[in-house]
Design a protein around this motif. Sequence first.
Motif, short mmCIF file in Angstrom:
data_model
loop_
_atom_site.label_atom_id
_atom_site.label_comp_id
_atom_site.label_asym_id
_atom_site.label_seq_id
_atom_site.Cartn_x
_atom_site.Cartn_y
_atom_site.Cartn_z
N GLU A 225 33.12 9.20 -9.02
CA GLU A 225 32.59 8.20 -9.96
C GLU A 225 31.47 8.81 -10.82
O GLU A 225 31.44 8.61 -12.03
CB GLU A 225 32.09 6.96 -9.20
CG GLU A 225 31.67 5.87 -10.18
CD GLU A 225 31.30 4.55 -9.52
OE1 GLU A 225 31.34 4.47 -8.28
OE2 GLU A 225 30.97 3.61 -10.27
N ALA A 226 30.60 9.60 -10.17
CA ALA A 226 29.50 10.22 -10.92
C ALA A 226 30.05 11.21 -11.95
O ALA A 226 29.54 11.33 -13.07
CB ALA A 226 28.55 10.93 -9.96
N TYR A 227 31.12 11.89 -11.58
CA TYR A 227 31.74 12.85 -12.49
C TYR A 227 32.25 12.12 -13.74
O TYR A 227 32.02 12.55 -14.88
CB TYR A 227 32.86 13.56 -11.73
CG TYR A 227 33.47 14.76 -12.41
CD1 TYR A 227 32.93 15.30 -13.58
CD2 TYR A 227 34.60 15.38 -11.86
CE1 TYR A 227 33.50 16.41 -14.19
CE2 TYR A 227 35.17 16.49 -12.47
CZ TYR A 227 34.62 16.99 -13.63
OH TYR A 227 35.20 18.07 -14.23
N LEU A 228 32.93 11.00 -13.53
CA LEU A 228 33.42 10.23 -14.69
C LEU A 228 32.26 9.76 -15.56
O LEU A 228 32.33 9.80 -16.79
CB LEU A 228 34.22 9.01 -14.22
CG LEU A 228 35.58 9.25 -13.58
CD1 LEU A 228 36.30 7.92 -13.36
CD2 LEU A 228 36.46 10.16 -14.44
N GLN A 229 31.19 9.34 -14.91
CA GLN A 229 30.03 8.86 -15.69
C GLN A 229 29.44 9.99 -16.52
O GLN A 229 29.07 9.79 -17.68
CB GLN A 229 28.98 8.26 -14.75
CG GLN A 229 29.44 6.92 -14.17
CD GLN A 229 28.56 6.42 -13.04
OE1 GLN A 229 27.72 7.16 -12.53
NE2 GLN A 229 28.78 5.19 -12.63
#
Length: 257
Positions: A225-229
């Motif tokens: 999720e952090a990667y997508l953000q």
Amino acid sequence: MFTRAIVRPPGSNFADGLTTVNLGVPDYQKALEQHEQYCAALTQAGLTLTRLAADTRFPDATFMEDVAVATPRGAILTHPGAPTRAGEVETIRATLSQYYGPLSMIDAPGTLEGGDVCNAGDGHFLIGISRRTNEEGARQLSAWLARLGYTSQCVDFRDRRSILHLTTGMTALGHHRLAVVPELADHPALRDYELVRTVPGEAYAANCLRVNDVVLVAAGFPTFEAYLQRLGYHTVAVEMSEFQKMDGGLTCLSLRF
Ligand code: CIR
């Protein structure tokens, strides 16, 4: 741009559906709550929902994605490779016809499940050949897509046994990007895409769902999720534990168009 989705809550015998994972028996009440949270996220992303009634004749019927392929130019009914799911197709025909008119379908000996179909963007579709979708089903879908002016390509992943459907292992993020599990990342059919790989222990997160400006992600996979953000996506996390127990993910729970 999606404006609508068709959804169906799990029925009381949801736990009798097919599964290959060993994560325990799903809690029905919790599954209903998670489904409601999922519906709220779709609504929040701008979709109008058509909510079908639960159907206990088919314990897997909440996984709507598998019974049809809906595109901006047309929709087609599938022919599930799982015999227990074959009857689900007719339960969606009338609803989908309201939006698309008379529907064609994938015919035997072809089998195809919508979970093996990914609209990769720019009018191009990836069609998985899997335990559920055979070459004849993929050929029929490809011919139908071509008549609508779309291109397509097969992704044969039968040698990667841990992946049930193509969208279990990869989903489209737009911008020529795919979220993908490492097991699928070296597949030649994906070589022209920018790949966003899941890290060990987060393979389930590869089944995320881009809906207009939002990407729904399964809750509990913080690295992905952090990667997508960091890539600039606005993410919304949805609890999916009870559907994961039945091999289902975010894309499986709706038909979007
Ligand atoms: C099945 O095995 O058919 C269901 N229990 C799960 C289907 C998940 N659908 C999908 O990945 N598109």
